[in-house]
Design a protein around this motif. Structure first.
Motif, mmCIF file in Angstrom:
data_model
loop_
_atom_site.group_PDB
_atom_site.id
_atom_site.type_symbol
_atom_site.label_atom_id
_atom_site.label_comp_id
_atom_site.label_asym_id
_atom_site.label_seq_id
_atom_site.Cartn_x
_atom_site.Cartn_y
_atom_site.Cartn_z
ATOM 1 N N TYR A 1 29.364 37.177 35.338
ATOM 2 C CA TYR A 1 30.396 36.837 36.313
ATOM 3 C C TYR A 1 30.331 35.355 36.647
ATOM 4 C CZ TYR A 1 30.740 41.852 36.805
ATOM 5 O OH TYR A 1 30.914 43.180 36.542
ATOM 6 N N ARG B 1 30.105 36.615 44.214
ATOM 7 C CA ARG B 1 31.293 37.137 44.890
ATOM 8 C C ARG B 1 32.186 37.905 43.910
ATOM 9 N NH1 ARG B 1 33.566 32.558 48.010
ATOM 10 N NH2 ARG B 1 34.708 32.153 46.114
ATOM 11 N N GLN B 2 32.349 37.373 42.716
ATOM 12 C CA GLN B 2 33.162 38.069 41.721
ATOM 13 C C GLN B 2 32.502 39.388 41.318
ATOM 14 O OE1 GLN B 2 33.447 36.468 37.721
ATOM 15 N NE2 GLN B 2 35.610 37.072 37.598
ATOM 16 N N GLU C 1 30.542 41.261 43.080
ATOM 17 C CA GLU C 1 30.719 42.183 44.206
ATOM 18 C C GLU C 1 32.156 42.724 44.236
ATOM 19 O OE1 GLU C 1 29.708 44.475 47.437
ATOM 20 O OE2 GLU C 1 28.404 43.397 46.059
ATOM 21 N N HIS C 2 33.128 41.870 43.963
ATOM 22 C CA HIS C 2 34.535 42.286 43.962
ATOM 23 C C HIS C 2 34.788 43.340 42.875
ATOM 24 C CE1 HIS C 2 38.858 42.083 44.443
ATOM 25 N NE2 HIS C 2 38.986 41.793 43.156
ATOM 26 N N ARG D 1 33.230 46.643 43.889
ATOM 27 C CA ARG D 1 34.049 47.334 44.908
ATOM 28 C C ARG D 1 35.306 47.944 44.284
ATOM 29 N NH1 ARG D 1 30.176 48.616 47.558
ATOM 30 N NH2 ARG D 1 28.942 46.902 48.294
ATOM 31 N N MET D 2 35.914 47.259 43.305
ATOM 32 C CA MET D 2 37.085 47.832 42.620
ATOM 33 C C MET D 2 36.693 49.115 41.886
ATOM 34 S SD MET D 2 39.442 44.739 41.078
ATOM 35 C CE MET D 2 38.263 44.335 39.813
ATOM 36 N N ASP E 1 36.337 51.874 44.298
ATOM 37 C CA ASP E 1 37.663 52.326 44.710
ATOM 38 C C ASP E 1 38.252 53.278 43.665
ATOM 39 O OD1 ASP E 1 39.886 52.263 46.592
ATOM 40 O OD2 ASP E 1 40.953 51.175 45.014
#
Length: 194
Positions: free
Chosen positions: A170, A174-175, A177-178, A181-182, A185
């Motif tokens: 990555y 932050r990326q 983690e994003h 999380r996706m 979801d």
């Protein structure tokens, strides 16, 4: 799981009895985990001792070989995942699952650094995987039974997906983690459309 055949008690048996020695042991494992995650298995033992706030002699007293340290860090990570699965029992099903996934994500980066260095110790890997599954699969099942996780998903599916996502490269944390999380979801159960 037969705990006599598991490497997890081996770590507990190696942990010293005196409080100061326990602190040093735990500090060395935490420092090694961090160093191996950042620098790989070639991380300097002197650096690990320095991070732990102890001398190199203390490191060698607890871990006579680099391989001993690799195994202690790996098994300690699995033990931490097992403890985390029990710690989250009081949370709501989805929150408990996400909290465990966060612990798993932290473990995978260390696992990847160590797996090759540990060689092909199939007994240890099998016992560690069995211990982790025994502790964590109920967290997954509770969330799935509560209707929080898609019914067409297995825990093995989730572990493989998460391992791939966590292992990817990555731009920054932050990326990562994003993307994690996706993926979570995508695991959520959706109400049936009318």
């Amino acid at each position: 799981m037969d705990h006599a055949a598991s490497p997890l008690p081996d770590l507990a048996a190696r942990r010293p009895q005196r409080a100061d020695a326990q602190r040093n042991f735990d500090a060395l494992i935490a420092a090694a985990r961090e160093a191996f995650s950042q620098k790989g298995t070639d991380a300097s033992l002197e650096d690990i001792a320095r991070r732990a706030g102890v001398g190199i002699g203390t490191l060698y007293r607890h871990f006579p070989t680099r391989q001993d340290l690799f195994q202690a860090v790996y098994v300690g990570g699995v033990d931490g995942l097992c403890r985390r699965a029990h710690e989250v029992e009081g949370l709501a099903p989805w929150d408990a699952f996400v909290a465990w996934v966060d612990a798993f994500a932290s473990f995978v980066s260390t696992k990847m650094a160590l797996k090759e260095a540990l060689g092909r110790d199939e007994r240890m890997f099998s016992a560690c995987r069995a211990a982790m599954l025994d502790a964590a699969e109920p967290v997954f099942r509770r969330a799935q039974d509560a209707g929080e996780i898609r019914p067409d998903t297995t825990f093995d599916d989730v572990l493989r997906m998460l391992s791939g996502i966590i292992a990817a490269t990555y731009v920054d944390e932050r990326q990562r983690e994003h993307v994690l999380r996706m993926s979570l979801d995508g695991l959520r159960a959706r109400p049936a459309s009318s």
